[in-house]
Design a protein around this motif. Sequence first.
Motif, PDB file in Angstrom:
ATOM      1  N   GLY A  11       0.807  -1.209   0.000  1.00 15.84           N
ATOM      2  CA  GLY A  11       0.000   0.000   0.000  1.00 15.84           C
ATOM      3  C   GLY A  11       0.839   1.257   0.000  1.00 15.84           C
ATOM      4  O   GLY A  11       2.070   1.236   0.086  1.00 15.84           O
ATOM      5  N   ASP A  13      -0.857   5.009   1.065  1.00 15.88           N
ATOM      6  CA  ASP A  13      -1.324   5.872   2.148  1.00 15.88           C
ATOM      7  C   ASP A  13      -1.978   5.097   3.289  1.00 15.88           C
ATOM      8  O   ASP A  13      -1.964   5.554   4.434  1.00 15.88           O
ATOM      9  CB  ASP A  13      -2.314   6.906   1.616  1.00 15.88           C
ATOM     10  CG  ASP A  13      -1.638   7.859   0.635  1.00 15.88           C
ATOM     11  OD1 ASP A  13      -0.453   8.159   0.842  1.00 15.88           O
ATOM     12  OD2 ASP A  13      -2.286   8.274  -0.333  1.00 15.88           O
ATOM     13  N   MET A  14      -2.588   3.972   2.974  1.00 15.50           N
ATOM     14  CA  MET A  14      -3.175   3.104   4.005  1.00 15.50           C
ATOM     15  C   MET A  14      -2.436   1.770   3.942  1.00 15.50           C
ATOM     16  O   MET A  14      -2.854   0.851   3.253  1.00 15.50           O
ATOM     17  CB  MET A  14      -4.676   2.926   3.774  1.00 15.50           C
ATOM     18  CG  MET A  14      -5.487   4.171   4.050  1.00 15.50           C
ATOM     19  SD  MET A  14      -5.433   4.663   5.796  1.00 15.50           S
ATOM     20  CE  MET A  14      -6.304   3.295   6.562  1.00 15.50           C
ATOM     21  N   GLN A  15      -1.339   1.667   4.633  1.00 16.21           N
ATOM     22  CA  GLN A  15      -0.446   0.530   4.488  1.00 16.21           C
ATOM     23  C   GLN A  15      -0.794  -0.618   5.431  1.00 16.21           C
ATOM     24  O   GLN A  15      -1.469  -0.436   6.456  1.00 16.21           O
ATOM     25  CB  GLN A  15       0.995   0.975   4.739  1.00 16.21           C
ATOM     26  CG  GLN A  15       1.529   1.929   3.683  1.00 16.21           C
ATOM     27  CD  GLN A  15       3.012   2.184   3.844  1.00 16.21           C
ATOM     28  OE1 GLN A  15       3.563   2.196   4.936  1.00 16.21           O
ATOM     29  NE2 GLN A  15       3.694   2.392   2.716  1.00 16.21           N
ATOM     30  N   GLY A  82      -2.778  -3.987   9.860  1.00 18.28           N
ATOM     31  CA  GLY A  82      -3.091  -2.762   9.149  1.00 18.28           C
ATOM     32  C   GLY A  82      -2.816  -1.520   9.972  1.00 18.28           C
ATOM     33  O   GLY A  82      -2.919  -1.525  11.204  1.00 18.28           O
ATOM     34  N   ALA A  83      -2.455  -0.441   9.283  1.00 16.38           N
ATOM     35  CA  ALA A  83      -2.228   0.844   9.929  1.00 16.38           C
ATOM     36  C   ALA A  83      -3.562   1.408  10.438  1.00 16.38           C
ATOM     37  O   ALA A  83      -4.597   1.229   9.795  1.00 16.38           O
ATOM     38  CB  ALA A  83      -1.585   1.825   8.953  1.00 16.38           C
ATOM     39  N   TYR A  85      -4.593   4.574  10.701  1.00 13.16           N
ATOM     40  CA  TYR A  85      -5.065   5.751   9.973  1.00 13.16           C
ATOM     41  C   TYR A  85      -4.046   6.069   8.881  1.00 13.16           C
ATOM     42  O   TYR A  85      -2.956   5.503   8.869  1.00 13.16           O
ATOM     43  CB  TYR A  85      -5.287   6.955  10.906  1.00 13.16           C
ATOM     44  CG  TYR A  85      -4.094   7.346  11.743  1.00 13.16           C
ATOM     45  CD1 TYR A  85      -3.211   8.337  11.327  1.00 13.16           C
ATOM     46  CD2 TYR A  85      -3.859   6.741  12.972  1.00 13.16           C
ATOM     47  CE1 TYR A  85      -2.125   8.702  12.086  1.00 13.16           C
ATOM     48  CE2 TYR A  85      -2.773   7.103  13.750  1.00 13.16           C
ATOM     49  CZ  TYR A  85      -1.911   8.089  13.301  1.00 13.16           C
ATOM     50  OH  TYR A  85      -0.840   8.439  14.074  1.00 13.16           O
ATOM     51  N   PRO A  86      -4.378   6.945   7.918  1.00  8.98           N
ATOM     52  CA  PRO A  86      -3.483   7.173   6.776  1.00  8.98           C
ATOM     53  C   PRO A  86      -2.070   7.557   7.200  1.00  8.98           C
ATOM     54  O   PRO A  86      -1.873   8.416   8.057  1.00  8.98           O
ATOM     55  CB  PRO A  86      -4.171   8.317   6.022  1.00  8.98           C
ATOM     56  CG  PRO A  86      -5.611   8.199   6.380  1.00  8.98           C
ATOM     57  CD  PRO A  86      -5.630   7.716   7.793  1.00  8.98           C
ATOM     58  N   LYS A  88       2.337   5.958   7.101  1.00 10.17           N
ATOM     59  CA  LYS A  88       3.359   5.004   6.721  1.00 10.17           C
ATOM     60  C   LYS A  88       3.702   4.081   7.884  1.00 10.17           C
ATOM     61  O   LYS A  88       3.734   4.508   9.041  1.00 10.17           O
ATOM     62  CB  LYS A  88       4.634   5.729   6.279  1.00 10.17           C
ATOM     63  CG  LYS A  88       4.441   6.714   5.130  1.00 10.17           C
ATOM     64  CD  LYS A  88       4.004   6.009   3.853  1.00 10.17           C
ATOM     65  CE  LYS A  88       3.876   7.014   2.713  1.00 10.17           C
ATOM     66  NZ  LYS A  88       3.406   6.375   1.456  1.00 10.17           N
ATOM     67  N   HIS A 149       4.008   3.184  13.446  1.00 12.03           N
ATOM     68  CA  HIS A 149       3.191   3.854  12.440  1.00 12.03           C
ATOM     69  C   HIS A 149       3.348   5.359  12.554  1.00 12.03           C
ATOM     70  O   HIS A 149       3.353   5.921  13.652  1.00 12.03           O
ATOM     71  CB  HIS A 149       1.720   3.479  12.613  1.00 12.03           C
ATOM     72  CG  HIS A 149       0.826   4.134  11.600  1.00 12.03           C
ATOM     73  ND1 HIS A 149       0.070   5.242  11.894  1.00 12.03           N
ATOM     74  CD2 HIS A 149       0.581   3.844  10.301  1.00 12.03           C
ATOM     75  CE1 HIS A 149      -0.606   5.598  10.819  1.00 12.03           C
ATOM     76  NE2 HIS A 149      -0.309   4.762   9.845  1.00 12.03           N
TER      77      HIS A 149
END
Length: 254
Positions: A11, A13-15, A82-83, A85-86, A88, A149
């Motif tokens: 990904g 922006d949403m990695q 998953g991250a 929020y937007p 890296k 994050h």
Amino acid sequence: MADMVDYKIYGDDMQLVEIELDPGEGIRAEVGAMMYMEEGIVMQTNTGGGLFRGLKRMMTGESFFITNFVQNGEGKGHVAFGAPYPGKIVPIDLIEFNGTFICQKDSFLCAANGIEIEVEFTKRIGTGLFGGEGFILQRLEGHGMAFIHAGGALIERQLQPGEILKVDTGCVVGFSKTVNYDVQFIGGFRNSLFGGEGLFIAKLNGPGTIYLQSLPFSRLADRINAAAKYQNKGENRNMGRGFIGGLFNDDQRF
């Protein structure tokens, strides 16, 4: 010694980060961070070492519990996180940082089994009261991979000995143990009241590595909250106009 895990980050922006585990290897993550896992991986939620360790994690802004994912099947298994929020996902090889890395609370995502999440107290009371990251930071210890994050765009800087960088307190993601972290009053009456940067600013003194983020979660939350309040006011005004208009229309019918 922490488990030597392999990983891939997907990904933009949403990695998300996908961890590859050999039989017997494991990864520990914050509760609710898991996105998917393959059959053969066993999930175990606990305090990660007793009541005291759970309480220490709560002090750093994390959950009381932590979840371990262990590959109990044959061959390799995969689990992904998953991250929140937007932004890296930042891979941190603690071996490169002599076994210790300091990060702001809420930034921890996951780490190989054997990595400890400890409490890091800042040296000065002023830093804790006004530093934006709070009096308590997170200290990741061990020799293996950890993942944190950062919100928005990520910037990595290498500070030379004696080099100083002043940063908005919320934009600091993490730094190596060799970096001296302090907070200073921004100075000036108009700067303090109308500058929009708050009363204090972080001062990072090298040598060492620092990671910065362009979109702290607190800033994102403030913008969303402000937009929600504006929208609610607009809806209330429209409701009021509709009610008054309805009264006038009713009067016209008589």
